[in-house]
Design a protein around this motif. Structure first.
Motif, PDB file in Angstrom:
ATOM      1  N   ASN A 127      -2.669   1.839  -9.950  1.00 19.09           N
ATOM      2  CA  ASN A 127      -1.367   2.412 -10.264  1.00 19.09           C
ATOM      3  C   ASN A 127      -0.441   2.352  -9.047  1.00 19.09           C
ATOM      4  O   ASN A 127      -0.869   2.572  -7.918  1.00 19.09           O
ATOM      5  N   THR A 128       0.829   2.033  -9.294  1.00 17.95           N
ATOM      6  CA  THR A 128       1.843   2.023  -8.237  1.00 17.95           C
ATOM      7  C   THR A 128       3.090   2.750  -8.743  1.00 17.95           C
ATOM      8  O   THR A 128       3.192   3.075  -9.924  1.00 17.95           O
ATOM      9  N   THR A 129       4.019   2.943  -7.837  1.00 16.35           N
ATOM     10  CA  THR A 129       5.282   3.569  -8.224  1.00 16.35           C
ATOM     11  C   THR A 129       6.064   2.694  -9.200  1.00 16.35           C
ATOM     12  O   THR A 129       6.955   3.174  -9.896  1.00 16.35           O
ATOM     13  N   GLU A 130       5.721   1.403  -9.254  1.00 15.38           N
ATOM     14  CA  GLU A 130       6.382   0.463 -10.166  1.00 15.38           C
ATOM     15  C   GLU A 130       5.580   0.232 -11.437  1.00 15.38           C
ATOM     16  O   GLU A 130       5.900  -0.654 -12.218  1.00 15.38           O
ATOM     17  N   VAL A 160       0.820  -1.214   0.000  1.00 19.24           N
ATOM     18  CA  VAL A 160       0.000   0.000   0.000  1.00 19.24           C
ATOM     19  C   VAL A 160       0.854   1.264   0.000  1.00 19.24           C
ATOM     20  O   VAL A 160       0.383   2.323  -0.415  1.00 19.24           O
ATOM     21  N   ASN A 161       2.092   1.161   0.424  1.00 19.83           N
ATOM     22  CA  ASN A 161       2.981   2.328   0.427  1.00 19.83           C
ATOM     23  C   ASN A 161       3.437   2.718  -0.978  1.00 19.83           C
ATOM     24  O   ASN A 161       3.977   3.801  -1.167  1.00 19.83           O
ATOM     25  N   LYS A 162       3.251   1.820  -1.950  1.00 23.28           N
ATOM     26  CA  LYS A 162       3.670   2.108  -3.323  1.00 23.28           C
ATOM     27  C   LYS A 162       2.507   2.495  -4.228  1.00 23.28           C
ATOM     28  O   LYS A 162       2.700   2.773  -5.403  1.00 23.28           O
ATOM     29  N   ILE A 163       1.283   2.522  -3.685  1.00 24.35           N
ATOM     30  CA  ILE A 163       0.116   2.885  -4.493  1.00 24.35           C
ATOM     31  C   ILE A 163       0.094   4.406  -4.667  1.00 24.35           C
ATOM     32  O   ILE A 163       0.243   5.153  -3.707  1.00 24.35           O
ATOM     33  N   ILE A 164      -0.082   4.830  -5.916  1.00 23.09           N
ATOM     34  CA  ILE A 164      -0.155   6.266  -6.230  1.00 23.09           C
ATOM     35  C   ILE A 164      -1.396   6.538  -7.074  1.00 23.09           C
ATOM     36  O   ILE A 164      -2.022   5.610  -7.583  1.00 23.09           O
ATOM     37  N   LYS A 165      -1.715   7.805  -7.225  1.00 24.30           N
ATOM     38  CA  LYS A 165      -2.874   8.187  -8.034  1.00 24.30           C
ATOM     39  C   LYS A 165      -2.681   7.750  -9.474  1.00 24.30           C
ATOM     40  O   LYS A 165      -1.563   7.758  -9.992  1.00 24.30           O
ATOM     41  N   ALA A 166      -3.793   7.386 -10.112  1.00 23.28           N
ATOM     42  CA  ALA A 166      -3.755   7.050 -11.533  1.00 23.28           C
ATOM     43  C   ALA A 166      -3.519   8.328 -12.333  1.00 23.28           C
ATOM     44  O   ALA A 166      -3.794   9.435 -11.855  1.00 23.28           O
ATOM     45  N   ASP A 167      -3.023   8.173 -13.547  1.00 27.97           N
ATOM     46  CA  ASP A 167      -2.777   9.334 -14.399  1.00 27.97           C
ATOM     47  C   ASP A 167      -4.062  10.100 -14.660  1.00 27.97           C
ATOM     48  O   ASP A 167      -4.060  11.324 -14.765  1.00 27.97           O
TER      49      ASP A 167
END
Length: 88
Positions: free
Chosen positions: A50-53, A13-20
């Motif tokens: 979306n994630t940082t990866e 969950v720490n790598k989840i980011i907003k979608a484009d």
């Protein structure tokens, strides 16, 4: 770009980011149906987020949906703003 299919236990969950693109309003109807699908019909949803990866995909039961998150088993919360797609 290919989307990696992962197990729900592998969600960081720490790598989840907003979608484009914020698709939360477009996904509202499908999100509303997701918990019923799992609870009543024991069926899984395929969630792309979306994630940082890069994008990740998980096939799992959605336990609940709030205004900002979808909740999966083991108290995993994915922000709705990070969703790319949800399929049944």
């Amino acid at each position: 770009m290919t989307t990696e299919l992962i197990e729900k236990e592998a969600i960081d969950v720490n790598k989840i980011i907003k979608a484009d693109t914020d698709l939360s309003s477009e996904l509202t109807d499908r999100l509303a149906s997701a918990p019923r699908l799992g609870n009543e019909f024991k069926s899984k949803a395929t969630i792309t987020f979306n994630t940082t990866e890069g994008p990740k995909k998980v096939s799992t039961t959605v336990w609940s949906v709030t205004e900002k998150y979808i909740q999966l088993k083991n108290n995993i919360h994915i922000p709705i703003k990070s969703l790319i797609d949800i399929e049944f």
